[in-house]
Design a protein around this motif. Structure first.
Motif, short mmCIF file in Angstrom:
data_model
loop_
_atom_site.label_atom_id
_atom_site.label_comp_id
_atom_site.label_asym_id
_atom_site.label_seq_id
_atom_site.Cartn_x
_atom_site.Cartn_y
_atom_site.Cartn_z
N GLY A 80 26.52 -20.11 -37.82
CA GLY A 80 27.40 -18.95 -37.90
C GLY A 80 26.66 -17.63 -37.82
O GLY A 80 27.04 -16.73 -37.08
N ILE A 81 25.57 -17.52 -38.57
CA ILE A 81 24.80 -16.28 -38.55
C ILE A 81 24.12 -16.09 -37.19
O ILE A 81 24.10 -14.98 -36.65
CB ILE A 81 23.78 -16.26 -39.70
CG1 ILE A 81 24.52 -16.14 -41.02
CG2 ILE A 81 22.78 -15.12 -39.54
CD1 ILE A 81 23.66 -16.33 -42.24
N TRP A 82 23.58 -17.17 -36.65
CA TRP A 82 22.93 -17.04 -35.34
C TRP A 82 23.95 -16.67 -34.27
O TRP A 82 23.66 -15.93 -33.34
CB TRP A 82 22.20 -18.33 -34.98
CG TRP A 82 21.30 -18.18 -33.80
CD1 TRP A 82 20.68 -17.04 -33.37
CD2 TRP A 82 20.90 -19.19 -32.87
NE1 TRP A 82 19.93 -17.29 -32.26
CE2 TRP A 82 20.05 -18.61 -31.93
CE3 TRP A 82 21.20 -20.54 -32.77
CZ2 TRP A 82 19.49 -19.33 -30.89
CZ3 TRP A 82 20.63 -21.25 -31.74
CH2 TRP A 82 19.79 -20.65 -30.81
N GLY A 83 25.18 -17.16 -34.41
CA GLY A 83 26.23 -16.83 -33.46
C GLY A 83 26.59 -15.35 -33.45
O GLY A 83 27.11 -14.83 -32.46
N LEU A 84 26.30 -14.66 -34.56
CA LEU A 84 26.59 -13.22 -34.63
C LEU A 84 25.52 -12.37 -33.95
O LEU A 84 25.72 -11.18 -33.76
CB LEU A 84 26.71 -12.78 -36.09
CG LEU A 84 27.87 -13.36 -36.88
CD1 LEU A 84 27.74 -12.98 -38.34
CD2 LEU A 84 29.19 -12.91 -36.31
N THR A 85 24.40 -12.97 -33.59
CA THR A 85 23.27 -12.18 -33.08
C THR A 85 23.21 -12.06 -31.57
O THR A 85 22.57 -11.13 -31.08
CB THR A 85 21.94 -12.76 -33.58
OG1 THR A 85 21.79 -14.08 -33.04
CG2 THR A 85 21.89 -12.79 -35.08
N GLY A 86 23.80 -12.97 -30.85
CA GLY A 86 23.70 -12.90 -29.39
C GLY A 86 24.72 -13.78 -28.72
O GLY A 86 25.35 -14.63 -29.34
N PHE A 87 24.88 -13.57 -27.43
CA PHE A 87 25.83 -14.34 -26.66
C PHE A 87 25.21 -14.66 -25.32
O PHE A 87 24.60 -13.77 -24.72
CB PHE A 87 27.13 -13.54 -26.46
CG PHE A 87 28.15 -14.24 -25.64
CD1 PHE A 87 28.95 -15.19 -26.22
CD2 PHE A 87 28.31 -13.96 -24.30
CE1 PHE A 87 29.90 -15.85 -25.47
CE2 PHE A 87 29.25 -14.61 -23.54
CZ PHE A 87 30.06 -15.56 -24.14
N PRO A 88 25.27 -15.82 -24.79
CA PRO A 88 25.85 -17.10 -25.19
C PRO A 88 24.80 -18.10 -25.68
O PRO A 88 25.12 -19.26 -25.86
CB PRO A 88 26.48 -17.60 -23.91
CG PRO A 88 25.52 -17.18 -22.85
CD PRO A 88 25.02 -15.82 -23.34
N SER A 89 23.57 -17.67 -25.89
CA SER A 89 22.49 -18.60 -26.26
C SER A 89 22.80 -19.46 -27.49
O SER A 89 22.59 -20.68 -27.43
CB SER A 89 21.19 -17.84 -26.49
OG SER A 89 20.80 -17.18 -25.32
N PRO A 90 23.29 -18.91 -28.60
CA PRO A 90 23.57 -19.77 -29.75
C PRO A 90 24.63 -20.84 -29.45
O PRO A 90 24.49 -21.98 -29.88
CB PRO A 90 24.08 -18.80 -30.82
CG PRO A 90 23.51 -17.48 -30.43
CD PRO A 90 23.47 -17.49 -28.94
N ALA A 91 25.65 -20.48 -28.71
CA ALA A 91 26.70 -21.45 -28.38
C ALA A 91 26.17 -22.55 -27.48
O ALA A 91 26.49 -23.73 -27.66
CB ALA A 91 27.88 -20.74 -27.71
N LEU A 92 25.34 -22.19 -26.52
CA LEU A 92 24.77 -23.19 -25.63
C LEU A 92 23.83 -24.13 -26.39
O LEU A 92 23.87 -25.35 -26.19
CB LEU A 92 24.02 -22.53 -24.47
CG LEU A 92 24.88 -21.76 -23.48
CD1 LEU A 92 24.01 -21.04 -22.46
CD2 LEU A 92 25.85 -22.69 -22.79
N CYS A 93 23.02 -23.60 -27.26
CA CYS A 93 22.12 -24.44 -28.07
C CYS A 93 22.92 -25.35 -28.99
O CYS A 93 22.57 -26.51 -29.16
CB CYS A 93 21.16 -23.57 -28.88
SG CYS A 93 19.92 -22.76 -27.87
N TYR A 94 23.99 -24.84 -29.56
CA TYR A 94 24.83 -25.66 -30.43
C TYR A 94 25.42 -26.82 -29.63
O TYR A 94 25.44 -27.97 -30.09
CB TYR A 94 25.94 -24.81 -31.05
CG TYR A 94 26.86 -25.58 -31.96
CD1 TYR A 94 26.45 -25.95 -33.23
CD2 TYR A 94 28.14 -25.95 -31.56
CE1 TYR A 94 27.28 -26.66 -34.07
CE2 TYR A 94 28.98 -26.66 -32.39
CZ TYR A 94 28.54 -27.01 -33.64
OH TYR A 94 29.37 -27.72 -34.47
N LEU A 95 25.90 -26.52 -28.45
CA LEU A 95 26.47 -27.59 -27.62
C LEU A 95 25.41 -28.62 -27.23
O LEU A 95 25.68 -29.82 -27.24
CB LEU A 95 27.13 -26.99 -26.37
CG LEU A 95 28.39 -26.18 -26.61
CD1 LEU A 95 28.84 -25.50 -25.32
CD2 LEU A 95 29.50 -27.07 -27.15
#
Length: 73
Positions: free
Chosen positions: A43-58
């Protein structure tokens, strides 16, 4: 730096909305998966940038879970 100061307000609001949505989605999804998926980290990492955290999570959470579920069938 002066380019950032000239950015319109609506652009800043859109960026903030995208980051909040991404952080919230990552947190809630990781929390729903349970088993220590580090929901706060995502959640915190998702607030810092787009779309890298979402891609890494996937790549590191969702796809391995799907592969594991597919193998168990």
């Amino acid at each position: 730096m002066s380019e950032l100061q000239k950015a319109p307000l609506w652009l800043w609001l859109c960026i903030a909305a995208v980051l909040m949505l991404q952080g919230t989605w990552l947190f809630r999804n990781a929390q729903g998966r349970g088993k220590g998926r580090m929901a706060w980290f995502w959640g915190i990492w998702g607030l810092t940038g787009f779309p890298s955290p979402a891609l890494c999570y996937l790549l590191f959470v969702v796809l391995p879970a799907r592969r594991k579920a597919r193998q168990e069938r």
